[in-house]
Every structure is written in C-alpha cells, then in structure tokens.
Design an enzyme around this catalytic site. Structure first.
Site, PDB file in Angstrom:
ATOM      1  N   TYR A 192      14.932 -41.206  23.492  1.00 42.45           N
ATOM      2  CA  TYR A 192      13.757 -41.512  22.802  1.00 42.45           C
ATOM      3  C   TYR A 192      13.820 -41.596  21.374  1.00 42.45           C
ATOM      4  CZ  TYR A 192      12.796 -36.545  21.645  1.00 42.45           C
ATOM      5  OH  TYR A 192      13.021 -35.567  21.164  1.00 42.45           O
ATOM      6  N   LYS A 196      19.333 -38.095  22.710  1.00 47.93           N
ATOM      7  CA  LYS A 196      18.157 -37.548  22.480  1.00 47.93           C
ATOM      8  C   LYS A 196      17.220 -37.776  23.688  1.00 47.93           C
ATOM      9  CE  LYS A 196      14.835 -38.049  18.529  1.00 47.93           C
ATOM     10  NZ  LYS A 196      14.866 -35.958  18.879  1.00 47.93           N
ATOM     11  N   GLU A 252      20.312 -24.434  18.551  1.00 45.42           N
ATOM     12  CA  GLU A 252      19.030 -25.293  17.426  1.00 45.42           C
ATOM     13  C   GLU A 252      18.025 -24.865  17.831  1.00 45.42           C
ATOM     14  OE1 GLU A 252      18.659 -29.349  18.711  1.00 45.42           O
ATOM     15  OE2 GLU A 252      19.199 -29.043  20.580  1.00 45.42           O
ATOM     16  N   LEU A 267      20.815 -31.327  18.918  1.00 42.65           N
ATOM     17  CA  LEU A 267      21.077 -32.733  18.382  1.00 42.65           C
ATOM     18  C   LEU A 267      21.217 -32.467  17.574  1.00 42.65           C
ATOM     19  CD1 LEU A 267      19.288 -35.270  19.842  1.00 42.65           C
ATOM     20  CD2 LEU A 267      17.848 -34.870  18.523  1.00 42.65           C
TER      21      LEU A 267
END
Ligand code: PMP
Length: 281
Positions: free
Chosen positions: A33, A145, A177, A201
């Site tokens: 996505y 992702k 993260e 990411l």
C-alpha cells in the site's frame, strides 16, 4: 469517509466496492500500500510517494502501472470526492484465482484499490506526546510497505493500552522506528535517525525532514540511537505523512529534555510548515 472509491477500473460507493474471498490480499496479505497527503487539492511529495509505490511492487514482483496511471488516479480521486485536504490510500494485491495456493498457479491481474479520506491541515506546534518502548517483533523486510501489518497492530494496541500515541521499536536496544512513523533524536545539537535499510520503512516525511535539516545547516547523522541513551537525549520527535513532525516528551517513565518541544524540533516544524506554504503558493 470518502464518497467514491476506485476498484479495478470502476468508481463505486464504498459499500459497493467488493473483492473476491480468493483475493491474495485477503488470504495471504499478499500486497502493498501507499499513503499520500493532499494539501489544498495538490499532492504533497507525490514523486517520492510514487517512487516508493513502484519500489514496493517491484520488491514483491507484482506488475506495476506507469506513473501516468497513478497520477490520473490521484487527480480523479480529488476531483470526484471534492476533497481539498486528504490522505490518498492506494492498495495493490497480487489478485485472485479460485484456488488457495501459496504460489499463484498462473498469471493473475492485480487488484487495485484507491480511496481518499479527509485530513486536517494544521499549522500549530503539536503538544509533546508520550511513546512506549517495545521490542520490534516484525519481520525483517520493513522497507517494503506491505499490507501485512499484524506486528504493527499488536504493537499499536500495546501503546494505546499504555496511553501512548506510538510504540518506539527497538531490536536488541537499537531503535528502529515506530509502528507507523520514524524517530529522530537530538543530542548536543546533532540530529540522529536510523539509517534506511531493511529494518525500517523509508518514510517520505523522514526524507523530507532530513532535507529541511540540511537546508537549515543542522548536523545530521543517519545513525541509530540506543535505548540506553534515551535519558540523556535533549529532544525527540517522530515523523509521518499524517502527523508530520510530532514532538515526543516522554518514553515510558523517561522525560525527554524538559518534556517540552525543543528548539531544533520547533525549527524543523516551522520549516515543514514553510515548505507546505511554498507547495501551496
Ligand atoms: N514507518 C512505518 C512502519 C510506517 O507505517 C510509516 C507510515 N506509513 C512511516 C514509517 C512513515 O512514513 P511516511 O513518512 O512516508 O508517512
């Protein structure tokens, strides 16, 4: 809630948009996505978001579409829904075939879904928020992702139970993260953030903030920081397309700096707002 969504070439009311139970997104989370902010009818950092969409599709070998396809989808989503400020959501799965099999049995057509939801354009300095430390339990291809977000969801549930806006994820004490954000730390005037590799990411907001930091001539190190350093940090913030730059004043029981938004964080938030203003001019 958007009024019209795109699904495989059709524009539909959300409740009319349906996919097969054999869709590999449903059966295997076999898809990716992308999320792109729209400010006053204009996509922000569209080139970078589309480049990441292309990279995600290439990484899992799902056939892609040319830039023009995605660009006209963005324009049509904005126009058909009459939304000036919003977040566009793209999802592409490998498609459906009527046999459940880990490996697809033949060539299949990807399922393409797109929608837009309202986003509030804000210009304030957000109040510092709380985050909680969590072991990073996700897989080792966090650079893709993927729609397989079970780890992220479990981690976000934990954060919510502890009245925090995000988990701060670490592997053996090294901060990676957030569950849907990237972290930045400030110590002795130097800005630190984890480097881009398979463990995070590559956030588009992260990349934009790094660019703003360079323009402001800040000292930047794309090096990870360790959870043992948290108590000594001067400032901490996270970034994402929906939160932009969000100061973090507390991790678990550790107060960061004096718990207020620090000067470098404030400078970057102001630079971010200025870049939005320039985008709209
Ligand atoms: N990391 C993860 C795991 C995310 O899900 C997100 C948001 N999609 C981010 C970082 C931030 O990325 P961006 O700045 O592109 O929104």
């Amino acid at each position: 809630m958007s009024d019209l969504v795109y699904l495989n070439g059709e524009w539909l009311a959300p409740e009319q948009a349906k996919v097969s139970v054999f869709d590999r997104g449903f059966l295997f989370a076999d898809g990716i996505y992308e999320v792109m902010p729209i400010y006053q009818g204009r996509p922000f950092l569209a080139t970078q978001h589309l480049a990441r969409l292309h990279r995600s599709l290439a990484a899992i070998a799902i056939p892609d579409q040319p830039d023009e396809f995605w660009q006209s989808l963005v324009a049509e989503l904005i126009e058909r829904n009459g939304l000036q400020n919003g977040l566009i959501y793209f999802q592409v799965t490998r498609g459906a075939e009527t046999k459940r099999s880990h490996l697809p049995q033949g060539p299949i057509t990807p399922t393409i879904f797109a929608s837009i939801s309202p986003l509030e354009l804000h210009w304030d300095i957000p109040k510092p928020a709380k985050a909680v430390l969590c072991e990073d339990i996700r897989w080792l291809r966090c650079d893709i992702k993927s729609i397989s977000l079970l780890g992220n969801i479990v981690l976000k549930q934990y954060a919510q139970q502890h009245h925090a806006i995000e988990p701060m994820l670490h592997r053996d004490g090294v901060v990676t993260e957030g569950a849907s954000s990237n972290y930045f730390a400030v110590k002795d005037g130097v800005l630190y953030t984890a480097p881009t590799n398979h463990l995070i990411l590559p956030g588009i907001t992260r990349m934009w903030v790094l660019q703003l930091a360079h323009q402001l001539k800040l000292t930047v190190r794309e090096e990870p920081f360790h959870i043992s350093e948290l108590a000594q940090l001067d400032e901490l913030f996270l970034t994402s397309s929906s939160r932009e730059v969000q100061p973090i004043g507390q991790i678990d029981d550790i107060i960061i700096g004096n718990g207020r938004c620090g000067p470098l964080t404030q400078q970057l938030i102001e630079a971010f707002h200025a870049s939005k203003r320039a985008h709209l001019a």
